[in-house]
Design a protein around this motif. Structure first.
Motif, PDB file in Angstrom:
ATOM      1  N   SER A 220       0.832  -1.212   0.000  1.00 63.67           N
ATOM      2  CA  SER A 220       0.000   0.000   0.000  1.00 63.67           C
ATOM      3  C   SER A 220       0.861   1.254   0.000  1.00 63.67           C
ATOM      4  CB  SER A 220      -0.940   0.001   1.212  1.00 63.67           C
ATOM      5  OG  SER A 220      -0.219   0.086   2.429  1.00 63.67           O
ATOM      6  N   GLY A 221       2.013   1.209   0.699  1.00 63.05           N
ATOM      7  CA  GLY A 221       2.926   2.346   0.688  1.00 63.05           C
ATOM      8  C   GLY A 221       3.495   2.589  -0.697  1.00 63.05           C
ATOM      9  N   PHE A 222       3.783   1.501  -1.405  1.00 69.22           N
ATOM     10  CA  PHE A 222       4.292   1.621  -2.777  1.00 69.22           C
ATOM     11  C   PHE A 222       3.226   2.211  -3.696  1.00 69.22           C
ATOM     12  CE2 PHE A 222       4.562  -0.334  -7.027  1.00 69.22           C
ATOM     13  CZ  PHE A 222       5.793   0.167  -7.453  1.00 69.22           C
ATOM     14  N   ILE A 223       2.002   1.714  -3.586  1.00 71.73           N
ATOM     15  CA  ILE A 223       0.903   2.192  -4.431  1.00 71.73           C
ATOM     16  C   ILE A 223       0.635   3.673  -4.182  1.00 71.73           C
ATOM     17  CG2 ILE A 223      -1.582   1.994  -4.852  1.00 71.73           C
ATOM     18  CD1 ILE A 223      -1.341  -1.000  -4.302  1.00 71.73           C
ATOM     19  N   ARG A 225       2.588   5.985  -3.509  1.00 74.19           N
ATOM     20  CA  ARG A 225       3.605   6.874  -4.106  1.00 74.19           C
ATOM     21  C   ARG A 225       3.451   7.007  -5.621  1.00 74.19           C
ATOM     22  NH1 ARG A 225       6.740   3.983  -0.269  1.00 74.19           N
ATOM     23  NH2 ARG A 225       7.512   2.552  -1.887  1.00 74.19           N
ATOM     24  N   LEU A 226       2.584   6.217  -6.225  1.00 70.67           N
ATOM     25  CA  LEU A 226       2.409   6.246  -7.674  1.00 70.67           C
ATOM     26  C   LEU A 226       1.394   7.314  -8.081  1.00 70.67           C
ATOM     27  CD1 LEU A 226       2.229   2.396  -8.388  1.00 70.67           C
ATOM     28  CD2 LEU A 226       4.230   3.898  -8.561  1.00 70.67           C
ATOM     29  N   ASN A 227       1.497   7.744  -9.312  1.00 69.25           N
ATOM     30  CA  ASN A 227       0.533   8.692  -9.879  1.00 69.25           C
ATOM     31  C   ASN A 227      -0.444   7.935 -10.774  1.00 69.25           C
ATOM     32  OD1 ASN A 227       1.697  11.044  -8.719  1.00 69.25           O
ATOM     33  ND2 ASN A 227       3.297  11.016 -10.290  1.00 69.25           N
ATOM     34  N   PHE A 228      -1.734   8.136 -10.533  1.00 72.18           N
ATOM     35  CA  PHE A 228      -2.757   7.425 -11.296  1.00 72.18           C
ATOM     36  C   PHE A 228      -3.654   8.408 -12.032  1.00 72.18           C
ATOM     37  CE2 PHE A 228      -1.797   4.506  -7.761  1.00 72.18           C
ATOM     38  CZ  PHE A 228      -1.495   3.352  -8.483  1.00 72.18           C
ATOM     39  N   SER A 229      -4.065   8.013 -13.226  1.00 74.90           N
ATOM     40  CA  SER A 229      -5.032   8.802 -13.980  1.00 74.90           C
ATOM     41  C   SER A 229      -6.430   8.535 -13.431  1.00 74.90           C
ATOM     42  CB  SER A 229      -4.972   8.419 -15.462  1.00 74.90           C
ATOM     43  OG  SER A 229      -5.390   7.066 -15.637  1.00 74.90           O
ATOM     44  N   ARG A 230      -7.397   9.281 -13.926  1.00 74.54           N
ATOM     45  CA  ARG A 230      -8.778   9.058 -13.487  1.00 74.54           C
ATOM     46  C   ARG A 230      -9.249   7.661 -13.835  1.00 74.54           C
ATOM     47  NH1 ARG A 230     -12.293  14.556 -14.816  1.00 74.54           N
ATOM     48  NH2 ARG A 230     -11.191  15.944 -13.346  1.00 74.54           N
ATOM     49  N   ALA A 231      -8.866   7.189 -15.028  1.00 76.90           N
ATOM     50  CA  ALA A 231      -9.264   5.845 -15.434  1.00 76.90           C
ATOM     51  C   ALA A 231      -8.638   4.791 -14.517  1.00 76.90           C
ATOM     52  CB  ALA A 231      -8.843   5.598 -16.883  1.00 76.90           C
ATOM     53  N   ASP A 232      -7.373   5.025 -14.157  1.00 79.66           N
ATOM     54  CA  ASP A 232      -6.697   4.094 -13.249  1.00 79.66           C
ATOM     55  C   ASP A 232      -7.402   4.048 -11.899  1.00 79.66           C
ATOM     56  OD1 ASP A 232      -4.764   3.545 -15.160  1.00 79.66           O
ATOM     57  OD2 ASP A 232      -3.414   5.124 -14.451  1.00 79.66           O
ATOM     58  N   ARG A 233      -7.729   5.226 -11.385  1.00 77.99           N
ATOM     59  CA  ARG A 233      -8.381   5.297 -10.079  1.00 77.99           C
ATOM     60  C   ARG A 233      -9.770   4.645 -10.129  1.00 77.99           C
ATOM     61  NH1 ARG A 233      -6.939   9.097  -6.262  1.00 77.99           N
ATOM     62  NH2 ARG A 233      -9.072   9.860  -6.035  1.00 77.99           N
ATOM     63  N   VAL A 271      -7.909  -4.750   1.384  1.00 79.83           N
ATOM     64  CA  VAL A 271      -7.314  -4.003   2.499  1.00 79.83           C
ATOM     65  C   VAL A 271      -6.146  -3.158   2.014  1.00 79.83           C
ATOM     66  CG1 VAL A 271      -5.962  -4.293   4.627  1.00 79.83           C
ATOM     67  CG2 VAL A 271      -8.067  -5.597   4.297  1.00 79.83           C
ATOM     68  N   THR A 272      -5.337  -3.700   1.115  1.00 77.22           N
ATOM     69  CA  THR A 272      -4.204  -2.953   0.564  1.00 77.22           C
ATOM     70  C   THR A 272      -4.681  -1.703  -0.167  1.00 77.22           C
ATOM     71  OG1 THR A 272      -2.912  -4.989   0.307  1.00 77.22           O
ATOM     72  CG2 THR A 272      -2.218  -3.078  -0.987  1.00 77.22           C
ATOM     73  N   LEU A 273      -5.706  -1.839  -0.994  1.00 75.03           N
ATOM     74  CA  LEU A 273      -6.220  -0.699  -1.754  1.00 75.03           C
ATOM     75  C   LEU A 273      -6.869   0.331  -0.827  1.00 75.03           C
ATOM     76  CD1 LEU A 273      -7.780  -2.535  -4.831  1.00 75.03           C
ATOM     77  CD2 LEU A 273      -5.722  -1.113  -4.796  1.00 75.03           C
ATOM     78  N   THR A 274      -7.577  -0.138   0.191  1.00 77.37           N
ATOM     79  CA  THR A 274      -8.225   0.807   1.112  1.00 77.37           C
ATOM     80  C   THR A 274      -7.188   1.625   1.862  1.00 77.37           C
ATOM     81  OG1 THR A 274     -10.094  -0.699   1.394  1.00 77.37           O
ATOM     82  CG2 THR A 274      -9.837   1.036   3.026  1.00 77.37           C
ATOM     83  N   PHE A 275      -6.150   0.976   2.365  1.00 77.97           N
ATOM     84  CA  PHE A 275      -5.110   1.692   3.105  1.00 77.97           C
ATOM     85  C   PHE A 275      -4.237   2.555   2.189  1.00 77.97           C
ATOM     86  CE2 PHE A 275      -5.468  -1.363   6.813  1.00 77.97           C
ATOM     87  CZ  PHE A 275      -5.722  -0.374   7.755  1.00 77.97           C
ATOM     88  N   SER A 276      -4.168   2.206   0.915  1.00 75.44           N
ATOM     89  CA  SER A 276      -3.347   3.019   0.002  1.00 75.44           C
ATOM     90  C   SER A 276      -3.990   4.374  -0.286  1.00 75.44           C
ATOM     91  CB  SER A 276      -3.127   2.268  -1.314  1.00 75.44           C
ATOM     92  OG  SER A 276      -4.342   2.133  -2.031  1.00 75.44           O
ATOM     93  N   GLU A 277      -5.310   4.463  -0.088  1.00 76.62           N
ATOM     94  CA  GLU A 277      -6.055   5.729  -0.233  1.00 76.62           C
ATOM     95  C   GLU A 277      -5.936   6.330  -1.631  1.00 76.62           C
ATOM     96  OE1 GLU A 277      -4.527   8.130   2.965  1.00 76.62           O
ATOM     97  OE2 GLU A 277      -5.868   7.223   4.426  1.00 76.62           O
ATOM     98  N   VAL A 278      -6.006   5.474  -2.649  1.00 76.11           N
ATOM     99  CA  VAL A 278      -5.915   5.961  -4.030  1.00 76.11           C
ATOM    100  C   VAL A 278      -7.229   5.772  -4.790  1.00 76.11           C
ATOM    101  CG1 VAL A 278      -3.433   5.587  -4.176  1.00 76.11           C
ATOM    102  CG2 VAL A 278      -4.996   3.747  -4.843  1.00 76.11           C
TER     103      VAL A 278
END
Length: 365
Positions: A220-223, A225-233, A271-278
């Motif tokens: 989640s920490g790695f995710i 730090r990444l930049n995501f587009s609207r489609a990715d999000r 859980v990983t995606l929820t904690f990554s807050e992306v």
């Protein structure tokens, strides 16, 4: 107020209720028309709590990487965890023991004495170690296993840091989950033993899944730090929703128990995606009401046992199944609400004692 993840707090309550309904099904034999089943796989909710506990453990350990006083930091961490559950543990233990004695009027003095002795492993959180004869607070196996396995995992994370959370943890998860599914066909069954009947399965389940949560922390920490587009999000949001929905749907299914492994991995992703807050769900539930619901899941989990004891030892067990379910839920909710002020009183008294000891120590110096 310490910042919490509102989405995780809400899911705490959701999975707590799922586990309670699973226990209700087992206690009063609730059934649904085929092909559906009433939370027959509801024990999968425990996997969510182990994953979250592992994530928070890794986060806490990272704060102490600099000082890295392993013994002191581990003691402080475990003491904080124990303090959070102790008021509920002591209160529920005393109430359930008293109610059990009140309902079993045929007990002799010897029976009562032996009954108390038999519950002592439960009182000292070692009911899974093999010495227990009677578990008074049955659902508490999860808390006991979590505390003991954290005592092993936390110092390992402090000592080996990312080498443990990034390399060892995923391997522990893969091998342990695979071993439990291959050897016994499911993750559940905490009364069983593994490795040639030499190690409690509940401990193995807790150890590997808390390690899984620690690995989720790194991912989640790695995710984050990444930049995501609207489609990715948007795709990540859909993945988060699906990865929670599938295990919940599984609790109603008649699928084989071996599919618990897939439910676990699905929850790990969620859980990983929820904690990554992306995702687009992130931050939407960060408010005091949701935080309160998340905190309420612990007394609610502890309170469930009382209704089952009453149903199993009185004429109420002859009521219609629906009424038994309503009674168990009403009893659980009422008892949980009573546990909240008890916890506050205990915490206030405990903090007063700690402050008094600190003052004496400062005066002595």
């Amino acid at each position: 107020m310490q910042k919490r993840n509102g989405n995780i707090e809400l899911m705490r309550l959701v999975f707590c209720v799922i586990v309670i309904l699973f226990h209700c099904r087992n206690a009063i034999e609730i059934k649904l028309p085929a092909p559906f089943e009433f939370f027959s796989k509801g024990k999968i909710g425990v996997e969510f709590f182990f994953l979250v506990s592992g994530w928070l453990l890794a986060k806490n350990a990272k704060k102490h990487y600099v000082t890295n006083n392993i013994a002191v930091d581990t003691q402080r961490f475990l003491f904080k965890k124990l303090r959070s559950v102790l008021p509920y543990h002591v209160t529920v233990y005393a109430v359930c023991l008293a109610v059990s004695f009140a309902l079993k009027t045929e007990y002799t003095a010897k029976d009562s004495f032996l009954s108390v002795i038999d519950t002592l492993p439960n009182f000292f959180f070692i009911q899974n170690s093999g010495v227990h004869k009677r578990t008074l607070i049955t659902p508490e196996w999860y808390v006991a296993a979590m505390l003991l396995m954290m005592a092993i995992i936390y110092p390992l994370v402090l000592k080996y840091r990312e080498r443990f959370t990034r390399l060892a943890c995923p391997l522990i998860v893969i091998f342990s989950i695979g071993y439990m599914i291959h050897s016994q066909g499911k993750l559940g069954g905490v009364e069983r033993w593994v490795f040639g009947n030499s190690f409690p399965k509940g401990y193995l389940r807790a150890f590997c899944e808390i390690c899984g949560g620690a690995f989720c922390f790194e991912v989640s920490g790695f995710i984050k730090r990444l930049n995501f587009s609207r489609a990715d999000r948007l795709l990540l949001t859909a993945a988060e929703f699906i990865c929670y929905a599938l295990p919940i749907a599984y609790t109603f299914s008649d699928f084989p128990n071996s599919y618990e492994a897939y439910a676990f991995y699905s929850l790990a992703i969620a859980v990983t995606l929820t904690f990554s807050e992306v995702t687009y769900f992130s931050g939407k539930l960060n408010n005091s009401f949701i935080y309160a619901l998340g905190r309420f899941s612990l007394p609610l989990y502890y309170a469930q046992r009382l209704g089952f004891i009453i149903i199993g030892n009185t004429a109420l067990g002859e009521m219609r199944v629906r009424n038994q379910l309503l009674f168990c839920f009403a009893t659980t909710l009422a008892f949980a609400l009573l546990l909240v002020p008890v916890n506050k009183l205990f915490t206030k008294a405990f903090n007063g004692k700690v402050n008094a000891l600190r003052s004496k120590k400062e005066l002595a110096v």
